[in-house]
Design a protein around this motif. Structure first.
Motif, PDB file in Angstrom:
ATOM      1  N   TRP A 290     -16.913 -32.833  -4.790  1.00  0.00           N
ATOM      2  CA  TRP A 290     -16.217 -31.680  -5.370  1.00  0.00           C
ATOM      3  C   TRP A 290     -14.746 -31.760  -5.038  1.00  0.00           C
ATOM      4  N   ASP A 291     -13.898 -31.589  -6.058  1.00  0.00           N
ATOM      5  CA  ASP A 291     -12.447 -31.682  -5.872  1.00  0.00           C
ATOM      6  C   ASP A 291     -11.781 -30.334  -5.630  1.00  0.00           C
TER       7      ASP A 291
ATOM      8  N   MET B  67     -15.423 -25.399   5.070  1.00  0.00           N
ATOM      9  CA  MET B  67     -14.170 -24.695   4.772  1.00  0.00           C
ATOM     10  C   MET B  67     -13.337 -25.492   3.747  1.00  0.00           C
ATOM     11  N   LEU B  68     -12.736 -24.778   2.847  1.00  0.00           N
ATOM     12  CA  LEU B  68     -11.743 -25.344   1.942  1.00  0.00           C
ATOM     13  C   LEU B  68     -10.394 -24.807   2.394  1.00  0.00           C
ATOM     14  N   VAL B  69      -9.477 -25.692   2.734  1.00  0.00           N
ATOM     15  CA  VAL B  69      -8.110 -25.292   3.091  1.00  0.00           C
ATOM     16  C   VAL B  69      -7.145 -26.072   2.213  1.00  0.00           C
ATOM     17  N   ARG B  70      -6.079 -25.422   1.819  1.00  0.00           N
ATOM     18  CA  ARG B  70      -5.096 -26.101   0.948  1.00  0.00           C
ATOM     19  C   ARG B  70      -3.848 -26.421   1.701  1.00  0.00           C
TER      20      ARG B  70
ATOM     21  N   ASP C  83      -2.696 -34.607  -1.532  1.00  0.00           N
ATOM     22  CA  ASP C  83      -1.890 -35.480  -0.682  1.00  0.00           C
ATOM     23  C   ASP C  83      -2.541 -36.860  -0.507  1.00  0.00           C
ATOM     24  N   GLY C  84      -3.686 -37.068  -1.169  1.00  0.00           N
ATOM     25  CA  GLY C  84      -4.370 -38.352  -1.083  1.00  0.00           C
ATOM     26  C   GLY C  84      -5.276 -38.504   0.123  1.00  0.00           C
ATOM     27  N   HIS C  85      -5.388 -37.466   0.948  1.00  0.00           N
ATOM     28  CA  HIS C  85      -6.243 -37.501   2.134  1.00  0.00           C
ATOM     29  C   HIS C  85      -7.193 -36.311   2.109  1.00  0.00           C
ATOM     30  N   ASN C  86      -8.493 -36.600   2.172  1.00  0.00           N
ATOM     31  CA  ASN C  86      -9.491 -35.538   2.279  1.00  0.00           C
ATOM     32  C   ASN C  86      -9.433 -34.554   1.105  1.00  0.00           C
ATOM     33  N   ASP C  87      -9.126 -35.077  -0.106  1.00  0.00           N
ATOM     34  CA  ASP C  87      -8.982 -34.221  -1.283  1.00  0.00           C
ATOM     35  C   ASP C  87     -10.303 -33.892  -1.973  1.00  0.00           C
TER      36      ASP C  87
END
Length: 174
Positions: A135-136, A171-174, A97-101
């Protein structure tokens, strides 16, 4: 005899963290007048001096040594760094989404940064070796990593050649 301008600094090289005090020792010969330009909009007339830099940046210090109508100049660059700091996120959302990716370390006063990302079983998923890396949310094979808790190991060398190690989870959240 025309003057020959020269000076030395303490610290040498003239570099350090804000606030940085630099001692200037005049080693000019055949001069009777001295004007210092500290490169930050301040000046001083005199033989030896010191100056405190309160903002990060690169400053060209110029000494003008005079003897009657004759003059000579000497200069050196002073480099002032912000205090060493790391800001490591506790969560990121690589959902395009272009934010915090990107899991990205915000740093100041660093010269080298190595980052490693691990899953909960200790398997290294990704690594980078640049100040602006990150890291993406994809594995080395290119697939999207699952939501959950991941671990980082960040090794940094600051501009004074001191090493720092930070480790923790995020945490990684999608």
């Amino acid at each position: 005899m025309p003057p020959l301008a020269s000076f030395s600094t303490t610290p040498n090289p003239a570099a350090g963290f804000v606030p940085l005090t630099v001692e200037f020792t005049n080693t000019s010969t055949s001069a009777i007048g001295y004007q210092w330009n500290f490169g930050d909009g301040t000046f001083f007339n005199g033989i030896d001096t010191s100056h405190i830099y309160t903002s990060a940046g690169s400053y060209t210090v110029i000494l003008i040594a005079t003897n009657g109508p004759c003059f000579d100049t000497a200069e050196i660059t002073v480099v002032v760094y912000n205090e060493f700091s790391l800001i490591i996120p506790s969560i990121f959302s690589p959902n395009d989404d272009g934010h915090n990716d990107v899991f990205h370390i915000i740093q100041t006063g660093c010269e080298k940064l190595d980052g490693e990302i691990f899953d909960r079983w200790g398997l290294r998923l990704y690594e980078w070796h640049t100040l602006d890396g990150g890291w993406d949310g994809h594995t080395a094979a290119g697939s999207k990593a699952a939501e959950g808790t991941y671990y980082y190991l960040i090794t940094v060398r600051d501009v004074h050649q001191e090493d720092h190690v930070e480790k923790g989870s995020f945490m990684l959240v999608r």
